[in-house]
Design a protein around this motif. Structure first.
Motif, PDB file in Angstrom:
ATOM      1  N   ALA A   1       0.828  -1.216   0.000  1.00 51.30           N
ATOM      2  CA  ALA A   1       0.000   0.000   0.000  1.00 51.30           C
ATOM      3  C   ALA A   1       0.864   1.268   0.000  1.00 51.30           C
ATOM      4  O   ALA A   1       0.546   2.252  -0.683  1.00 51.30           O
ATOM      5  CB  ALA A   1      -0.926  -0.008   1.210  1.00 51.30           C
ATOM      6  N   LYS A   2       1.984   1.225   0.724  1.00 55.10           N
ATOM      7  CA  LYS A   2       2.842   2.425   0.813  1.00 55.10           C
ATOM      8  C   LYS A   2       3.398   2.788  -0.568  1.00 55.10           C
ATOM      9  O   LYS A   2       3.349   3.950  -0.977  1.00 55.10           O
ATOM     10  CB  LYS A   2       3.982   2.143   1.802  1.00 55.10           C
ATOM     11  N   LEU A   3       3.881   1.790  -1.282  1.00 56.31           N
ATOM     12  CA  LEU A   3       4.440   2.028  -2.616  1.00 56.31           C
ATOM     13  C   LEU A   3       3.370   2.573  -3.573  1.00 56.31           C
ATOM     14  O   LEU A   3       3.614   3.529  -4.320  1.00 56.31           O
ATOM     15  CB  LEU A   3       5.011   0.712  -3.164  1.00 56.31           C
ATOM     16  N   SER A   4       2.186   1.959  -3.543  1.00 51.22           N
ATOM     17  CA  SER A   4       1.113   2.407  -4.443  1.00 51.22           C
ATOM     18  C   SER A   4       0.723   3.842  -4.123  1.00 51.22           C
ATOM     19  O   SER A   4       0.535   4.660  -5.029  1.00 51.22           O
ATOM     20  CB  SER A   4      -0.109   1.506  -4.309  1.00 51.22           C
ATOM     21  N   LYS A   5       0.628   4.151  -2.835  1.00 53.90           N
ATOM     22  CA  LYS A   5       0.213   5.503  -2.430  1.00 53.90           C
ATOM     23  C   LYS A   5       1.260   6.542  -2.873  1.00 53.90           C
ATOM     24  O   LYS A   5       0.920   7.589  -3.399  1.00 53.90           O
ATOM     25  CB  LYS A   5       0.057   5.517  -0.903  1.00 53.90           C
ATOM     26  N   GLU A   6       2.539   6.210  -2.704  1.00 54.80           N
ATOM     27  CA  GLU A   6       3.571   7.226  -2.968  1.00 54.80           C
ATOM     28  C   GLU A   6       3.972   7.338  -4.432  1.00 54.80           C
ATOM     29  O   GLU A   6       4.478   8.362  -4.865  1.00 54.80           O
ATOM     30  CB  GLU A   6       4.813   6.932  -2.115  1.00 54.80           C
ATOM     31  N   THR A   7       3.807   6.258  -5.200  1.00 52.59           N
ATOM     32  CA  THR A   7       4.282   6.317  -6.595  1.00 52.59           C
ATOM     33  C   THR A   7       3.180   6.037  -7.620  1.00 52.59           C
ATOM     34  O   THR A   7       3.388   6.228  -8.814  1.00 52.59           O
ATOM     35  CB  THR A   7       5.406   5.275  -6.851  1.00 52.59           C
ATOM     36  N   GLY A   8       2.048   5.519  -7.170  1.00 53.71           N
ATOM     37  CA  GLY A   8       0.972   5.166  -8.107  1.00 53.71           C
ATOM     38  C   GLY A   8       1.160   3.798  -8.738  1.00 53.71           C
ATOM     39  O   GLY A   8       0.328   3.351  -9.528  1.00 53.71           O
ATOM     40  N   TRP A   9       2.251   3.082  -8.355  1.00 47.28           N
ATOM     41  CA  TRP A   9       2.517   1.759  -8.954  1.00 47.28           C
ATOM     42  C   TRP A   9       1.469   0.733  -8.523  1.00 47.28           C
ATOM     43  O   TRP A   9       1.066   0.709  -7.357  1.00 47.28           O
ATOM     44  CB  TRP A   9       3.904   1.264  -8.524  1.00 47.28           C
ATOM     45  N   THR A  10       1.041  -0.099  -9.465  1.00 42.67           N
ATOM     46  CA  THR A  10       0.283  -1.315  -9.128  1.00 42.67           C
ATOM     47  C   THR A  10       0.762  -2.410 -10.092  1.00 42.67           C
ATOM     48  O   THR A  10       1.201  -2.107 -11.208  1.00 42.67           O
ATOM     49  CB  THR A  10      -1.249  -1.165  -9.331  1.00 42.67           C
ATOM     50  N   PRO A  11       0.676  -3.682  -9.681  1.00 38.89           N
ATOM     51  CA  PRO A  11       1.089  -4.731 -10.614  1.00 38.89           C
ATOM     52  C   PRO A  11       0.137  -4.797 -11.802  1.00 38.89           C
ATOM     53  O   PRO A  11      -1.074  -4.680 -11.629  1.00 38.89           O
ATOM     54  CB  PRO A  11       1.024  -6.017  -9.781  1.00 38.89           C
ATOM     55  N   GLN A  12       0.671  -4.975 -12.997  1.00 37.06           N
ATOM     56  CA  GLN A  12      -0.152  -4.973 -14.209  1.00 37.06           C
ATOM     57  C   GLN A  12      -0.466  -6.377 -14.710  1.00 37.06           C
ATOM     58  O   GLN A  12      -1.458  -6.587 -15.379  1.00 37.06           O
ATOM     59  CB  GLN A  12       0.587  -4.237 -15.348  1.00 37.06           C
ATOM     60  N   MET A  13       0.428  -7.326 -14.402  1.00 39.08           N
ATOM     61  CA  MET A  13       0.279  -8.666 -15.001  1.00 39.08           C
ATOM     62  C   MET A  13      -0.579  -9.570 -14.130  1.00 39.08           C
ATOM     63  O   MET A  13      -0.261  -9.837 -12.978  1.00 39.08           O
ATOM     64  CB  MET A  13       1.669  -9.289 -15.202  1.00 39.08           C
ATOM     65  N   ASP A  14      -1.642 -10.070 -14.715  1.00 43.93           N
ATOM     66  CA  ASP A  14      -2.511 -11.020 -14.044  1.00 43.93           C
ATOM     67  C   ASP A  14      -1.776 -12.382 -13.996  1.00 43.93           C
ATOM     68  O   ASP A  14      -1.066 -12.732 -14.944  1.00 43.93           O
ATOM     69  CB  ASP A  14      -3.796 -11.033 -14.888  1.00 43.93           C
ATOM     70  N   PHE A  15      -1.890 -13.128 -12.886  1.00 42.69           N
ATOM     71  CA  PHE A  15      -1.062 -14.326 -12.700  1.00 42.69           C
ATOM     72  C   PHE A  15      -1.285 -15.374 -13.796  1.00 42.69           C
ATOM     73  O   PHE A  15      -0.324 -15.958 -14.304  1.00 42.69           O
ATOM     74  CB  PHE A  15      -1.308 -14.950 -11.321  1.00 42.69           C
ATOM     75  N   GLU A  16      -2.533 -15.596 -14.185  1.00 40.54           N
ATOM     76  CA  GLU A  16      -2.806 -16.646 -15.187  1.00 40.54           C
ATOM     77  C   GLU A  16      -2.126 -16.300 -16.518  1.00 40.54           C
ATOM     78  O   GLU A  16      -1.507 -17.132 -17.167  1.00 40.54           O
ATOM     79  CB  GLU A  16      -4.312 -16.828 -15.413  1.00 40.54           C
ATOM     80  N   ARG A  17      -2.237 -15.014 -16.901  1.00 42.74           N
ATOM     81  CA  ARG A  17      -1.641 -14.562 -18.157  1.00 42.74           C
ATOM     82  C   ARG A  17      -0.104 -14.628 -18.053  1.00 42.74           C
ATOM     83  O   ARG A  17       0.589 -15.093 -18.961  1.00 42.74           O
ATOM     84  CB  ARG A  17      -2.094 -13.119 -18.427  1.00 42.74           C
ATOM     85  N   GLY A  18       0.415 -14.192 -16.908  1.00 42.12           N
ATOM     86  CA  GLY A  18       1.874 -14.183 -16.706  1.00 42.12           C
ATOM     87  C   GLY A  18       2.436 -15.594 -16.713  1.00 42.12           C
ATOM     88  O   GLY A  18       3.504 -15.847 -17.276  1.00 42.12           O
ATOM     89  N   LEU A  19       1.698 -16.530 -16.087  1.00 41.65           N
ATOM     90  CA  LEU A  19       2.197 -17.908 -16.032  1.00 41.65           C
ATOM     91  C   LEU A  19       2.177 -18.526 -17.431  1.00 41.65           C
ATOM     92  O   LEU A  19       3.129 -19.199 -17.840  1.00 41.65           O
ATOM     93  CB  LEU A  19       1.348 -18.738 -15.053  1.00 41.65           C
ATOM     94  N   ALA A  20       1.105 -18.264 -18.178  1.00 39.10           N
ATOM     95  CA  ALA A  20       1.018 -18.813 -19.545  1.00 39.10           C
ATOM     96  C   ALA A  20       2.150 -18.242 -20.405  1.00 39.10           C
ATOM     97  O   ALA A  20       2.804 -18.980 -21.165  1.00 39.10           O
ATOM     98  CB  ALA A  20      -0.341 -18.488 -20.156  1.00 39.10           C
ATOM     99  N   ALA A  21       2.420 -16.943 -20.266  1.00 40.61           N
ATOM    100  CA  ALA A  21       3.499 -16.319 -21.050  1.00 40.61           C
ATOM    101  C   ALA A  21       4.853 -16.911 -20.648  1.00 40.61           C
ATOM    102  O   ALA A  21       5.734 -17.133 -21.494  1.00 40.61           O
ATOM    103  CB  ALA A  21       3.498 -14.801 -20.827  1.00 40.61           C
ATOM    104  N   THR A  22       5.004 -17.197 -19.361  1.00 46.00           N
ATOM    105  CA  THR A  22       6.274 -17.758 -18.867  1.00 46.00           C
ATOM    106  C   THR A  22       6.465 -19.179 -19.410  1.00 46.00           C
ATOM    107  O   THR A  22       7.556 -19.531 -19.879  1.00 46.00           O
ATOM    108  CB  THR A  22       6.292 -17.742 -17.318  1.00 46.00           C
ATOM    109  N   VAL A  23       5.401 -19.978 -19.386  1.00 47.04           N
ATOM    110  CA  VAL A  23       5.496 -21.340 -19.945  1.00 47.04           C
ATOM    111  C   VAL A  23       5.886 -21.241 -21.419  1.00 47.04           C
ATOM    112  O   VAL A  23       6.784 -21.963 -21.896  1.00 47.04           O
ATOM    113  CB  VAL A  23       4.169 -22.117 -19.780  1.00 47.04           C
ATOM    114  N   GLU A  24       5.261 -20.319 -22.145  1.00 48.34           N
ATOM    115  CA  GLU A  24       5.570 -20.177 -23.570  1.00 48.34           C
ATOM    116  C   GLU A  24       7.032 -19.823 -23.781  1.00 48.34           C
ATOM    117  O   GLU A  24       7.703 -20.324 -24.684  1.00 48.34           O
ATOM    118  CB  GLU A  24       4.664 -19.103 -24.214  1.00 48.34           C
ATOM    119  N   TRP A  25       7.539 -18.911 -22.914  1.00 46.94           N
ATOM    120  CA  TRP A  25       8.948 -18.505 -23.032  1.00 46.94           C
ATOM    121  C   TRP A  25       9.865 -19.717 -22.825  1.00 46.94           C
ATOM    122  O   TRP A  25      10.809 -19.933 -23.594  1.00 46.94           O
ATOM    123  CB  TRP A  25       9.294 -17.388 -22.030  1.00 46.94           C
ATOM    124  N   TYR A  26       9.583 -20.532 -21.809  1.00 50.93           N
ATOM    125  CA  TYR A  26      10.450 -21.699 -21.544  1.00 50.93           C
ATOM    126  C   TYR A  26      10.332 -22.734 -22.658  1.00 50.93           C
ATOM    127  O   TYR A  26      11.310 -23.380 -23.030  1.00 50.93           O
ATOM    128  CB  TYR A  26      10.154 -22.306 -20.160  1.00 50.93           C
TER     129      TYR A  26
END
Ligand code: NAD
Ligand code: TYD
Length: 339
Positions: free
Chosen positions: A284-309
């Motif tokens: 919460a501190k990071l999001s509040k101070e910089t506006g950062w939030t994670p963009q990659m949804d886990f299912e999509r990220g995992l599928a992309a990672t499997v494809e990369w390997y």
């Protein structure tokens, strides 16, 4: 900004270099010893970039490090270099002490005499230790590291913060959750399970497989670090979490589903000594101070990672050859199958 990166040939460091160099205002000097986990192939995309330079050096060599700083005169330093694997830290704690503690100390000493504008010490949620649900660690949570790896990371976090208090070195400590994505050495849970599944080899699940980790896509982590370089405040700690907590067994089941392999590949093996049951943190501190939030949804990220390997099996074979192969045989092949 001229940024000196340590450990830029590893998994997260190389992602950071590839992202940071896209900003024409940045120039990168990458200092890396090229241990088993460091691989210049991870940086092919930037190797010829006019604003990128690689220097092979070991952080344990203070005199060498001082020479690099005298010559490079960086404005900012982002410190990734570490022995980063808990299992290795259990089997062989000495290199963990050398790099994560002595190496971090040498880096801080090299910066003491120089006017760096920012030092980002890249650390881990593992310093908070295992948390009972529904607890989540914020940045003031007590440190209760369990393994030689997390204890050394906690020590170097405190040393860096001590240099802020004592010498006014502009230190920021970041604590990220478990990263996953392309170029991760196939010894950590996700890349090991993917590469074993692709080769029809057993997937070794420790204990009951119900240990919980919060998964963060590596590019999300690196974007958070860039936001912190820009907007973070000196002397502060920032947690960086993926916001997706899952038991290991669920992660392994998803990998089997994506790769289309049978669950009979799962092999329950003896548990890791001192195994932390659950990590959980609030960003919460990071999001509040910089506006950062994670963009990659886990299912999509995992599928992309499997494809990369899947597309980079030659990379997997190359990094697993040599020193790693004999290490693996020495330390893992004896693990008892328990189920
Ligand atoms: P990695 O093991 O993939 O890479 C480590 C890099 O450091 C390699 O390139 C290696 O050659 C280099 N290195 C090791 N010892 C060195 C030395 N003595 N001198 C110079 N270079 C040396 O690690 P990673 O997974 O990319 O992790 C990077 C950082 O992020 C670490 O500090 C780790 O503690 C932290 N972190 C990792 C995770 C994760 O899930 N992987 C999560 C949170 C924090
Ligand atoms: P790992 O990727 O080593 O990261 P960390 O220990 O830093 O969280 O492990 C993630 C989780 O997966 C952890 O609970 C240990 C477990 N694990 C297995 O069950 N089998 C394995 O072969 C590995 C490497 C990890």
């Amino acid at each position: 900004m001229k940024i000196l990166v340590t450990g830029g040939a590893g998994f997260i460091g190389s992602c950071f270099v590839r992202l940071a160099i896209q900003n024409p205002a940045h120039e990168i000097v990458n200092v890396d010893a090229l241990t088993y986990a460091g691989n210049l192939e991870n940086l092919t995309a930037v190797a010829d970039h006019p604003k990128y330079r690689f220097v092979k050096a070991d952080l344990c060599d203070l005199a060498g490090l001082r020479r690099i700083f005298d010559e490079a005169r960086p404005e900012a330093v982002v410190h990734f270099a570490a022995e980063s694997h808990v299992d290795r830290s259990i089997f062989a704690p000495q290199p963990v002490f050398e790099t994560n503690l002595r190496g971090s100390f040498n880096l801080l000493e090299s910066m003491r005499a120089q006017r760096v504008r920012r030092f980002v010490h890249v650390s881990t949620d593992e310093v908070y230790g295992s948390l009972e649900p529904p607890l989540e660690a914020d940045e003031d949570f007590p440190l209760r590291p369990s393994s030689p790896y997390s204890a050394a990371k906690a020590g170097s976090d405190l040393l860096a913060l001590g240099y802020f208090t004592t010498y006014k070195l502009p230190v920021i400590v970041t604590r990220a959750s478990n990263n996953y994505g392309p170029y991760q050495f196939p010894e950590k849970l996700i890349p090991l399970m993917i590469s074993n599944a692709l080769e029809d080899k057993p997937l070794p699940v420790y204990g009951d497989g119900l240990q919980v980790r919060d998964w963060l896509y590596v590019e999300d982590h690196c974007r958070a670090l860039l936001a912190i370089l820009d907007k973070g405040r000196d002397g502060q700690i920032y947690n960086i979490g993926g916001g997706r907590s899952l038991p290991n067994k669920t992660v392994v089941d998803r990998i089997l589903a994506i790769t289309g392999k049978p669950s009979s590949l799962i092999e329950h093996v003896t548990d890791r000594p001192g195994h932390d049951r659950r990590y959980a943190l609030s960003s919460a501190k990071l999001s509040k101070e910089t506006g950062w939030t994670p963009q990659m949804d886990f299912e999509r990220g995992l599928a992309a990672t499997v494809e990369w390997y899947r597309a980079n099996q030659k990379w997997v074979r190359r990094v697993k050859s040599g020193e790693y192969q004999s290490y693996y045989a020495r330390n893992y092949d004896h693990r008892a199958r328990v189920g």
